[in-house]
Design a protein around this motif. Structure first.
Motif, PDB file in Angstrom:
ATOM      1  N   ARG A 106      19.400 -19.346 -30.046  1.00  0.00           N
ATOM      2  CA  ARG A 106      19.136 -20.615 -30.735  1.00  0.00           C
ATOM      3  C   ARG A 106      18.432 -20.397 -32.066  1.00  0.00           C
ATOM      4  O   ARG A 106      18.600 -21.178 -33.002  1.00  0.00           O
ATOM      5  CB  ARG A 106      18.306 -21.543 -29.843  1.00  0.00           C
ATOM      6  CG  ARG A 106      19.136 -22.180 -28.745  1.00  0.00           C
ATOM      7  CD  ARG A 106      18.352 -23.208 -27.984  1.00  0.00           C
ATOM      8  NE  ARG A 106      19.101 -23.689 -26.839  1.00  0.00           N
ATOM      9  CZ  ARG A 106      20.004 -24.665 -26.899  1.00  0.00           C
ATOM     10  NH1 ARG A 106      20.244 -25.258 -28.042  1.00  0.00           N
ATOM     11  NH2 ARG A 106      20.648 -25.041 -25.824  1.00  0.00           N
ATOM     12  N   ASN A 119      24.842 -26.580 -29.454  1.00  0.00           N
ATOM     13  CA  ASN A 119      25.142 -26.373 -28.035  1.00  0.00           C
ATOM     14  C   ASN A 119      26.561 -25.883 -27.839  1.00  0.00           C
ATOM     15  O   ASN A 119      26.819 -25.005 -27.010  1.00  0.00           O
ATOM     16  CB  ASN A 119      24.919 -27.670 -27.262  1.00  0.00           C
ATOM     17  CG  ASN A 119      23.450 -27.897 -26.966  1.00  0.00           C
ATOM     18  OD1 ASN A 119      22.695 -26.942 -26.840  1.00  0.00           O
ATOM     19  ND2 ASN A 119      23.052 -29.146 -26.871  1.00  0.00           N
ATOM     20  N   THR A 121      28.388 -24.194 -30.025  1.00  0.00           N
ATOM     21  CA  THR A 121      28.467 -22.798 -30.469  1.00  0.00           C
ATOM     22  C   THR A 121      27.847 -21.872 -29.434  1.00  0.00           C
ATOM     23  O   THR A 121      28.339 -20.771 -29.197  1.00  0.00           O
ATOM     24  CB  THR A 121      27.745 -22.626 -31.815  1.00  0.00           C
ATOM     25  OG1 THR A 121      28.066 -23.721 -32.645  1.00  0.00           O
ATOM     26  CG2 THR A 121      28.178 -21.349 -32.493  1.00  0.00           C
ATOM     27  N   LEU A 122      26.757 -22.357 -28.794  1.00  0.00           N
ATOM     28  CA  LEU A 122      26.115 -21.537 -27.763  1.00  0.00           C
ATOM     29  C   LEU A 122      27.095 -21.264 -26.621  1.00  0.00           C
ATOM     30  O   LEU A 122      27.219 -20.128 -26.146  1.00  0.00           O
ATOM     31  CB  LEU A 122      24.864 -22.241 -27.252  1.00  0.00           C
ATOM     32  CG  LEU A 122      23.987 -21.448 -26.295  1.00  0.00           C
ATOM     33  CD1 LEU A 122      23.376 -20.265 -27.010  1.00  0.00           C
ATOM     34  CD2 LEU A 122      22.890 -22.322 -25.717  1.00  0.00           C
ATOM     35  N   SER A 123      27.822 -22.307 -26.200  1.00  0.00           N
ATOM     36  CA  SER A 123      28.815 -22.097 -25.145  1.00  0.00           C
ATOM     37  C   SER A 123      29.878 -21.109 -25.594  1.00  0.00           C
ATOM     38  O   SER A 123      30.305 -20.233 -24.826  1.00  0.00           O
ATOM     39  CB  SER A 123      29.482 -23.418 -24.777  1.00  0.00           C
ATOM     40  OG  SER A 123      28.519 -24.358 -24.440  1.00  0.00           O
ATOM     41  N   GLU A 124      30.308 -21.220 -26.860  1.00  0.00           N
ATOM     42  CA  GLU A 124      31.326 -20.300 -27.365  1.00  0.00           C
ATOM     43  C   GLU A 124      30.817 -18.865 -27.351  1.00  0.00           C
ATOM     44  O   GLU A 124      31.540 -17.940 -26.960  1.00  0.00           O
ATOM     45  CB  GLU A 124      31.729 -20.690 -28.789  1.00  0.00           C
ATOM     46  CG  GLU A 124      32.618 -21.916 -28.839  1.00  0.00           C
ATOM     47  CD  GLU A 124      32.736 -22.443 -30.254  1.00  0.00           C
ATOM     48  OE1 GLU A 124      32.458 -21.688 -31.196  1.00  0.00           O
ATOM     49  OE2 GLU A 124      33.113 -23.618 -30.407  1.00  0.00           O
ATOM     50  N   VAL A 125      29.566 -18.699 -27.782  1.00  0.00           N
ATOM     51  CA  VAL A 125      29.009 -17.346 -27.797  1.00  0.00           C
ATOM     52  C   VAL A 125      28.915 -16.803 -26.377  1.00  0.00           C
ATOM     53  O   VAL A 125      29.231 -15.639 -26.115  1.00  0.00           O
ATOM     54  CB  VAL A 125      27.629 -17.343 -28.491  1.00  0.00           C
ATOM     55  CG1 VAL A 125      26.909 -16.029 -28.272  1.00  0.00           C
ATOM     56  CG2 VAL A 125      27.796 -17.593 -29.968  1.00  0.00           C
ATOM     57  N   PHE A 126      28.522 -17.680 -25.439  1.00  0.00           N
ATOM     58  CA  PHE A 126      28.450 -17.231 -24.043  1.00  0.00           C
ATOM     59  C   PHE A 126      29.834 -16.886 -23.513  1.00  0.00           C
ATOM     60  O   PHE A 126      29.988 -15.993 -22.678  1.00  0.00           O
ATOM     61  CB  PHE A 126      27.793 -18.301 -23.173  1.00  0.00           C
ATOM     62  CG  PHE A 126      26.289 -18.261 -23.212  1.00  0.00           C
ATOM     63  CD1 PHE A 126      25.628 -17.074 -23.498  1.00  0.00           C
ATOM     64  CD2 PHE A 126      25.537 -19.391 -22.947  1.00  0.00           C
ATOM     65  CE1 PHE A 126      24.248 -17.021 -23.530  1.00  0.00           C
ATOM     66  CE2 PHE A 126      24.155 -19.349 -22.978  1.00  0.00           C
ATOM     67  CZ  PHE A 126      23.514 -18.161 -23.274  1.00  0.00           C
ATOM     68  N   LEU A 157      26.332 -15.145 -34.970  1.00  0.00           N
ATOM     69  CA  LEU A 157      27.447 -16.096 -34.872  1.00  0.00           C
ATOM     70  C   LEU A 157      26.961 -17.527 -34.698  1.00  0.00           C
ATOM     71  O   LEU A 157      27.683 -18.473 -34.999  1.00  0.00           O
ATOM     72  CB  LEU A 157      28.349 -15.728 -33.697  1.00  0.00           C
ATOM     73  CG  LEU A 157      29.179 -14.470 -33.871  1.00  0.00           C
ATOM     74  CD1 LEU A 157      29.977 -14.196 -32.621  1.00  0.00           C
ATOM     75  CD2 LEU A 157      30.097 -14.610 -35.072  1.00  0.00           C
ATOM     76  N   LYS A 160      27.378 -20.078 -37.319  1.00  0.00           N
ATOM     77  CA  LYS A 160      28.757 -20.403 -37.684  1.00  0.00           C
ATOM     78  C   LYS A 160      29.097 -19.853 -39.072  1.00  0.00           C
ATOM     79  O   LYS A 160      29.415 -20.597 -39.999  1.00  0.00           O
ATOM     80  CB  LYS A 160      28.986 -21.913 -37.642  1.00  0.00           C
ATOM     81  CG  LYS A 160      29.734 -22.345 -36.394  1.00  0.00           C
ATOM     82  CD  LYS A 160      30.234 -23.752 -36.522  1.00  0.00           C
ATOM     83  CE  LYS A 160      30.795 -24.278 -35.226  1.00  0.00           C
ATOM     84  NZ  LYS A 160      32.023 -23.724 -34.786  1.00  0.00           N
TER      85      LYS A 160
ATOM     86  N   ARG B  13      29.376 -22.694 -14.397  1.00  0.00           N
ATOM     87  CA  ARG B  13      28.659 -23.448 -15.409  1.00  0.00           C
ATOM     88  C   ARG B  13      28.985 -24.939 -15.389  1.00  0.00           C
ATOM     89  O   ARG B  13      28.562 -25.688 -16.253  1.00  0.00           O
ATOM     90  CB  ARG B  13      28.905 -22.857 -16.792  1.00  0.00           C
ATOM     91  CG  ARG B  13      27.565 -22.442 -17.368  1.00  0.00           C
ATOM     92  CD  ARG B  13      27.614 -22.035 -18.780  1.00  0.00           C
ATOM     93  NE  ARG B  13      28.402 -20.846 -18.984  1.00  0.00           N
ATOM     94  CZ  ARG B  13      29.114 -20.688 -20.077  1.00  0.00           C
ATOM     95  NH1 ARG B  13      29.151 -21.617 -20.988  1.00  0.00           N
ATOM     96  NH2 ARG B  13      29.783 -19.582 -20.258  1.00  0.00           N
ATOM     97  N   ARG B 290      10.672 -22.635 -32.178  1.00  0.00           N
ATOM     98  CA  ARG B 290      11.322 -21.329 -32.067  1.00  0.00           C
ATOM     99  C   ARG B 290      11.151 -20.553 -33.360  1.00  0.00           C
ATOM    100  O   ARG B 290      11.008 -19.331 -33.351  1.00  0.00           O
ATOM    101  CB  ARG B 290      12.802 -21.501 -31.733  1.00  0.00           C
ATOM    102  CG  ARG B 290      13.057 -21.678 -30.262  1.00  0.00           C
ATOM    103  CD  ARG B 290      14.524 -21.554 -29.977  1.00  0.00           C
ATOM    104  NE  ARG B 290      15.308 -22.528 -30.718  1.00  0.00           N
ATOM    105  CZ  ARG B 290      15.516 -23.762 -30.329  1.00  0.00           C
ATOM    106  NH1 ARG B 290      15.004 -24.169 -29.191  1.00  0.00           N
ATOM    107  NH2 ARG B 290      16.236 -24.581 -31.044  1.00  0.00           N
TER     108      ARG B 290
END
Lengths: 259, 447
Positions: A106, A119, A121-126, A157, A160, B13, B290
């Motif tokens: 993040r 969020n 992009t986070l799913s894509e990275v995962f 990544l 983006k 998930r 963060r």
């Protein structure tokens, strides 16, 4: 063909000591370009100049320009460069060891403000790194080197980017993991992200990139399509460890370059 | 980078938990918050035999209800941004809520514990714990989260007090106006005195902020002597504004409701500290927070990610000193008297002990640390006076203060060696273990 990044006659010096001399590199839109070089060739200086953190080491651009979308990047602040779509995988990974994997990722989206997009992009990275979701809540400092490098790539990544600058991706990693990472870079590249890989490991870099430059003591000594360079005797001798007489060949080339 | 793969979301998930209506998830918290009204109505003394049992059952019931109605999916990346999303976190939050609501009622009963345990003086301790938890949490935001070692926080307590005195005593405005003004003054001065942090770090920054402390100490002494003379400040008793008199349990005597007892101060302190600590928790979970942690861990890396490092440092300074100023203002009004030498440099060390013993990571550290810091000396004092063998030893009562400090110091060392992440880390580990034990048989059945 438009270019994602165009470095034109760049010279950089740290005080009186020149680090880069008249370096010209072009990364085409969606291309995969590698820059090879051994220690002290000026690779790190090149990356610092691209991402605008040269001032931290009191370096100065003495001439030349780095253009992206027709805009000179040498005067821009790092955060403007990141917002403009250049993300970096720093040398030696440089994760935040006391943050969890997810927080590290993040942090990579620090230049973005759309929470829903982050969020996604986070799913894509995962999805791109299936090893990471189980480690999501682990402290990044406790991961293995390969996993840390994956987090570092994933973190880059998260912004983006349209240009990914990888500084020494292979540093301190097992050959198999390096190969996997480069396969991933290929995949990222296929999605339309231009990749600039700055590498000491010429063999793998030339396998995956389409065009390559060789940097030696601050100057570009060789350039050409990766396939051609791979066949090039000089490159083989310099960076890949050539045949039996490689040591003499290396010495000869060093003499040539230093003259 | 557009969507990298077209593969469907892995089964692990997808959201697995059952959906429960929001009101059901809020119910235990509402019951806990409403409990003082009920307690007040039945003039509750928990030590009257069966009432203790009923109280305990209510406590367990609230916890169980919160537990069983929590939605939890460990693998949904979005959930980890939510506060109290796990069942155990929700249950603990509801239980804590209930206990906090019950504490003042329990402490104000005229119960006589065995061996003359100082029941009533614990009220003062609880109030101090709450007030210092706010200050320590704010200190932790700067030192623990952003990694900026600052010694200027006693100075910000002075600033809060000066604002409180100026606005409340000299301009004769309400106490409730003092707090936002103190926050504002703290934030502005925090940014100003945070500027050295842009160039200095670690011990050098610490030395610079000690300088800040002495600059403000000078201002403080000048201010107090000029405005109040050598006798020092005497703060007025704040009263609750009349538009809040509808709150159940508040019966204004002759038109105004003075915050003049430990019982009433408890609610004021608890309310403001809760708001302040929740604010810190939310800042820490946010993008800004963060960025603080990124600056602490590796500031070059943070720069490369596009984080504005100087700005992050200054925002951290501003938030931290604003909250510390508020806590300083409240401490002074709670204490009622302040003199020239009320704020010495060691106060920062107190905050330091609190967050080191409590644990750097998270706001729990500030709370546990404050409890440790204030409850232990009180407990030792009681031991010295009442416990059979210890009370006979003359040496202990003669060097009471020194022995307290020594024991506290030894305990700090013990905690640090045994658990470098402090009491909060110990608590987390205990919780994790208990959870694993609870889940172990169930896992065997399901899979």
């Amino acid at each position: 063909m438009s270019s994602s990044l165009k470095i034109d006659g760049l010279s950089v010096s740290y005080g009186p000591i020149p680090a880069l001399r008249n370096v010209s590199i072009e990364v085409p839109e969606g291309g995969f370009v590698s820059v090879l070089g051994s220690n002290g060739a000026g690779k790190t200086t090149l990356v610092r100049t691209i991402t605008g953190v040269l001032y931290l080491q009191k370096g100065k651009v003495t001439s030349g320009s780095i253009t992206r979308d027709g805009q000179d990047m040498t005067k821009l602040k790092t955060r403007k460069i990141v917002t403009g779509g250049v993300a970096q995988v720093p040398e030696g990974r440089m994760l935040f060891p006391q943050l969890t994997v997810e927080e590290n990722l993040r942090c990579g989206a620090a230049s973005r403000r759309d929470l829903a997009g982050i969020n996604d992009t986070l799913s894509e990275v995962f999805d791109l790194f299936p090893q990471l979701p189980p480690l999501q809540n682990q402290l990044a400092g406790l991961l293995s080197g390969g996993e840390q490098q994956m987090v570092a790539v994933g973190r880059a990544l998260m912004a983006k980017p349209s240009l990914l600058v990888c500084d020494e991706l292979s540093l301190g990693l097992a050959p198999l993991i390096v190969r996997d990472l480069f396969l991933l870079l290929d995949r990222i590249n296929k999605e339309g992200v231009a990749v600039l890989a700055i590498e000491q490991n010429a063999r793998i870099a030339l396998q995956h990139s389409t065009y390559a430059y060789a940097l030696e003591v601050g100057e570009i000594v060789l350039e050409g399509p990766s396939d051609e360079l791979r066949e090039n005797q000089e490159v083989q001798d310099l960076y890949m460890g050539g045949g039996g007489d490689s040591r003499e060949a290396y010495a000869a080339i060093r003499r040539e370059v230093n003259r | 980078m557009t969507s990298v793969t077209e593969t469907a979301t892995p089964a692990s998930r997808q959201i697995l938990a059952k959906r429960t209506p929001t009101w059901m998830r809020a119910l235990p918290f509402l019951v806990a918050i409403a409990s003082p009204v009920i307690l007040d109505k039945i003039s509750w003394n928990p030590f009257g035999g069966w009432k203790l049992l009923v109280g305990f059952l209510v406590l367990v019931g609230i916890g169980w209800f919160a537990w069983s109605n929590a939605e939890h999916d460990p693998d949904d990346p979005r959930l980890s941004l939510k506060l109290w999303h796990r069942a155990d976190q929700r249950a603990l939050a509801a239980v804590t809520c209930f206990v906090l609501m019950a504490i003042p009622f329990i402490l104000s009963t005229d119960w006589e514990p065995p061996m003359d345990f100082p029941w009533n003086s614990w009220f003062r301790i609880v109030n101090y714990i709450i007030l210092f938890a706010l200050g320590a949490g704010a200190f932790n935001l700067l030192v623990g989260y952003t990694g900026q070692l600052s010694m200027a926080h006693a100075a910000f307590l002075m600033i809060g007090t000066m604002v409180g005195a100026q606005v409340g005593l000299i301009w004769e405005q309400s106490f409730w106006l003092c707090l936002p003004v103190a926050a504002l003054a703290g934030a502005v001065l925090g940014v100003f005195f945070g500027i050295p942090a842009l160039r200095l770090r670690g011990l050098y920054l610490m030395l610079a902020t000690i300088g800040v402390h002495f600059i403000i100490l000078l201002v403080w002494k000048e201010y107090i002597v000029h405005q109040f003379g050598f006798s020092g400040m005497r703060f007025t008793t704040p009263n609750l504004p009349s538009w809040l008199h509808w709150i159940p349990g508040i019966n204004p005597e002759d038109g105004e409701f003075l915050i003049n007892s430990q019982f009433r101060w408890f609610w004021v302190n608890l309310g403001i500290t809760t708001v302040g600590l929740l604010f810190i928790v939310n800042v820490v979970r946010s993008r800004e927070g963060r960025a603080f942690a990124a600056v602490r861990d590796r500031d070059i890396s943070a720069t490369l990610l596009g984080i504005n490092v100087p700005r992050s440092k200054l925002v951290s300074f501003a938030l931290s000193s604003a909250l510390v100023s508020v806590s300083g203002c409240m401490l002074s009004y709670y204490n009622r008297a302040r003199s020239e030498d009320s704020f010495h440099l060691e106060l920062v060390l107190d905050y330091g002990i609190i967050i080191v013993v409590g644990g750097f990571m998270g706001i729990q550290g500030a709370i546990f640390g404050s409890i440790f810091f204030f409850a232990l000396p009180m407990y030792f004092e009681w031991m010295r006076e009442e416990l059979p063998i210890i009370s006979d030893i003359d040496f202990f009562s003669r060097y009471a203060g020194e022995i307290d400090l020594a024991i506290r110091g030894i305990l700090v060392v013990v905690v640090l060696v045994w658990r470098p992440d402090g009491l909060a880390g110990l608590w987390q580990a205990m919780k994790k273990r208990a959870l694993l034990r609870m889940q172990a048989p169930r896992r065997g059945v399901v899979q």
